[in-house]
Enzyme design. Structure first.
Site, short mmCIF file in Angstrom:
data_model
loop_
_atom_site.label_atom_id
_atom_site.label_comp_id
_atom_site.label_asym_id
_atom_site.label_seq_id
_atom_site.Cartn_x
_atom_site.Cartn_y
_atom_site.Cartn_z
N SER A 191 1.01 -1.40 0.02
CA SER A 191 -0.02 -0.01 -0.12
C SER A 191 0.81 1.26 -0.04
O SER A 191 1.69 1.41 1.09
CB SER A 191 -0.94 0.00 1.22
OG SER A 191 -1.60 1.21 1.38
N LYS B 53 -1.22 -1.09 -4.55
CA LYS B 53 -2.32 -0.28 -4.15
C LYS B 53 -2.10 1.11 -3.78
O LYS B 53 -0.93 1.28 -3.03
CB LYS B 53 -2.69 -0.92 -2.77
CG LYS B 53 -3.84 0.16 -1.90
CD LYS B 53 -4.81 -0.60 -0.87
CE LYS B 53 -4.76 -0.12 0.52
NZ LYS B 53 -5.32 -0.69 1.69
N LYS C 170 -3.39 5.04 -2.89
CA LYS C 170 -4.03 5.93 -2.08
C LYS C 170 -4.61 7.08 -2.83
O LYS C 170 -3.81 7.61 -3.37
CB LYS C 170 -3.68 6.27 -0.63
CG LYS C 170 -2.95 5.39 0.30
CD LYS C 170 -4.42 4.76 0.83
CE LYS C 170 -4.12 3.79 2.09
NZ LYS C 170 -5.21 3.22 2.71
N ASP D 76 -7.35 2.86 -3.13
CA ASP D 76 -7.82 2.86 -1.75
C ASP D 76 -8.30 4.37 -1.29
O ASP D 76 -7.48 5.14 -1.21
CB ASP D 76 -7.22 2.18 -0.59
CG ASP D 76 -7.72 2.22 0.70
OD1 ASP D 76 -8.97 2.93 0.78
OD2 ASP D 76 -7.15 1.73 1.71
N GLU E 160 -11.15 0.53 -3.17
CA GLU E 160 -11.30 0.15 -1.84
C GLU E 160 -12.10 1.35 -1.19
O GLU E 160 -11.68 2.36 -1.29
CB GLU E 160 -9.93 -0.12 -1.22
CG GLU E 160 -10.22 -0.58 0.11
CD GLU E 160 -8.80 -1.04 0.86
OE1 GLU E 160 -7.78 -1.58 0.28
OE2 GLU E 160 -8.54 -1.25 2.09
N ASP F 17 -13.55 -1.89 3.26
CA ASP F 17 -12.40 -2.14 4.47
C ASP F 17 -13.23 -1.46 5.56
O ASP F 17 -13.83 -2.22 6.41
CB ASP F 17 -11.52 -1.14 3.97
CG ASP F 17 -10.35 -1.25 5.17
OD1 ASP F 17 -10.79 -1.57 6.14
OD2 ASP F 17 -9.32 -0.45 5.13
N LYS G 227 -9.41 -6.94 8.35
CA LYS G 227 -8.32 -6.66 9.21
C LYS G 227 -8.81 -6.98 10.58
O LYS G 227 -9.92 -6.82 11.14
CB LYS G 227 -8.21 -4.99 9.09
CG LYS G 227 -7.61 -4.32 8.04
CD LYS G 227 -7.78 -3.00 8.14
CE LYS G 227 -7.05 -2.11 6.90
NZ LYS G 227 -7.37 -0.71 6.98
N GLY H 240 -3.89 -4.04 6.30
CA GLY H 240 -2.69 -3.68 7.27
C GLY H 240 -2.93 -2.40 7.93
O GLY H 240 -4.00 -1.59 7.12
O1 OSB Z 1 -7.16 1.72 4.46
O2 OSB Z 1 -5.90 0.27 4.23
C1 OSB Z 1 -5.97 1.22 4.82
C2 OSB Z 1 -2.88 2.18 6.85
C3 OSB Z 1 -3.41 2.87 7.99
C4 OSB Z 1 -5.15 2.90 8.13
C5 OSB Z 1 -5.72 2.43 7.04
C6 OSB Z 1 -5.09 1.76 5.87
C7 OSB Z 1 -3.74 1.81 5.84
C8 OSB Z 1 -3.01 1.14 4.63
C9 OSB Z 1 -1.58 0.74 5.01
O3 OSB Z 1 -3.50 1.04 3.51
C10 OSB Z 1 -1.57 -0.76 5.04
C11 OSB Z 1 -0.15 -1.24 5.69
O4 OSB Z 1 0.83 -1.16 4.75
O5 OSB Z 1 0.03 -1.61 7.04
MG MG Z 2 -8.28 0.73 3.34
#
Ligand code: OSB
Ligand code: MG
Length: 370
Positions: free
Chosen positions: A137, A163, A165, A190, A215, A240, A264, A292
């Site tokens: 991510s 992924k 953001k 995402d 996402e 999510d 998660k 994550g």
């Molecule tokens: O939305 O998946 C998410 C990190 C913090 C809060 C929300 C998210 C995330 C990530 C990072 O996308 C995932 C990771 O590398 O741990």
């Molecule tokens: Mg997410």
């Protein structure tokens, strides 16, 4: 099995990220993580609370988790005879919300139960995969060039899907440039709830980039608007934030609010609920993958165990320790092969050792319950 928790140790650690991580809801530079150690028969099980530093991903944050554990979750389990982690999880469900706080303790109990039985945690929960396919991510960057360079680096390291953001102002043009540069990669986006139903037409324009999934585009607690959006766009929606329990998963699937689910551990309150979400999705033919929360090695190891369940079919956001930390709190750190996979370890419990000296040096508060 007969499990009687004698003591629970809460600790807060501070860990600076090797680089900031930015989402539509904010930027993180340093983590404040609550670790939970549950002790029975002289054996310790460990869990990690995945709440962020602020109530922006969901309503929980580091300090709210500490208080819930200290005043409610810990006392509900201490000194109480339990048949095992599954029963402990049930007792914690009397607490409304605060799933990440409870989930940290719940995960510690699964680890403890596995260690007391001399079993790897992944086997205790019914995992089958011996290798976990990994994605990354990548947060919002200062420029698109920076993002492209980072994607390139992760692909070279072997990661199987990327992924990125997105948020209003950092979406279509960014995805277009990423796609132009990497036409064949497995790519997804995402939004962390940055859009509203009025953005449906805008989000539909993502369809031409054949993303694996989009996402959580809409509100963190919504199902219905996502179902309507899914009817208007081709890109599969993955939920999510909206999936906090097996009931939400069941309702989301029934409504057609998503075609994929990100599971998660913390968000759903631990392994018991995560397995239920997994099973419901599997029965409905909905693939899942492990999300994550910028975890330390403890949460990362739990994510690896969770990812061994059969319906974890897609690469998750579980990646190498070095992407987050100059030094992780587990030994060895989590490593990803050049093929983009993590090998599951056949050691008791979550499968890694704690780096106790380092852990001590980054502990900023501790409280012993029981
Ligand atoms: O939305 O998946 C998410 C990190 C913090 C809060 C929300 C998210 C995330 C990530 C990072 O996308 C995932 C990771 O590398 O741990
Ligand atoms: Mg997410």
């Amino acid at each position: 099995m007969n499990l009687k928790i004698e003591r629970i140790v809460l600790r807060e650690i501070r860990m600076p990220l090797v680089r900031f991580f930015e989402t539509s809801f904010g930027r993180t530079t340093e983590r404040r993580i609550v670790l939970v150690e549950a002790i029975a028969e002289g054996v310790s099980g460990w869990g990690e609370v995945t709440a962020g530093e602020h109530p922006f991903y969901n309503e929980e944050w580091t300090d709210s988790a500490w208080l819930i554990l200290r005043h409610y979750a810990g006392p509900r389990l201490l000194g109480h005879p339990l048949a095992g982690a599954e029963e402990a999880a049930g007792r914690l469900e009397h607490i409304r919300g605060h799933r990440m706080a409870c989930g940290g303790l719940e995960a510690a109990l699964w680890d403890l139960e596995a260690r007391l039985q001399g079993l790897p945690l992944y086997r205790l929960i019914g995992g089958v995969h011996k290798q976990i396919p990994c994605g990354v991510s990548i947060g919002i960057q200062e420029s698109v060039d920076e993002l492209l360079a980072r994607i390139e680096r992760e692909l070279e390291a072997g990661y199987q899907r990327i992924k990125i953001k997105i948020k209003p102002g950092w979406d279509l043009d960014v995805v277009r440039r990423v796609r132009r540069r990497f036409p064949h990669i497995r790519l997804m986006a995402d939004a962390n709830s940055a859009y509203t139903p009025a953005d449906a037409e805008h989000l539909r324009r993502l369809d031409e980039f054949y993303l694996m999934m989009l996402e959580q585009p809409l509100a963190h607690d919504d199902l219905l608007d996502h179902a309507e959006l899914q009817r208007k766009i081709q890109t599969p929606i993955c939920l999510d934030e909206s999936i906090r329990s097996a009931r939400h998963a069941e309702q989301a699937i029934r409504l057609g609010a998503c075609r994929i689910i990100n599971i998660k551990l913390g968000r759903v309150g631990g392994f018991r609920q995560a397995r239920r979400v997994h099973d419901i999705a599997q029965a409905a033919g909905i693939p899942v993958w492990c999300g994550g929360m910028l975890e330390s090695g403890v949460g990362r190891a739990h994510n690896i165990a969770l990812s061994t369940l059969p319906n974890f079919q897609l690469p998750g956001d579980v990646s190498a320790s070095r992407r987050y930390w100059a030094r992780d709190i587990i030994r060895p750190p989590v490593e990803v092969s050049p093929q983009g996979a993590i090998a599951v370890r056949d050691e008791p419990g979550f499968g890694y050792a704690l780096d106790e000296d380092y852990l001590e040096s980054i502990t900023v508060r501790r409280e012993i319950l029981g």
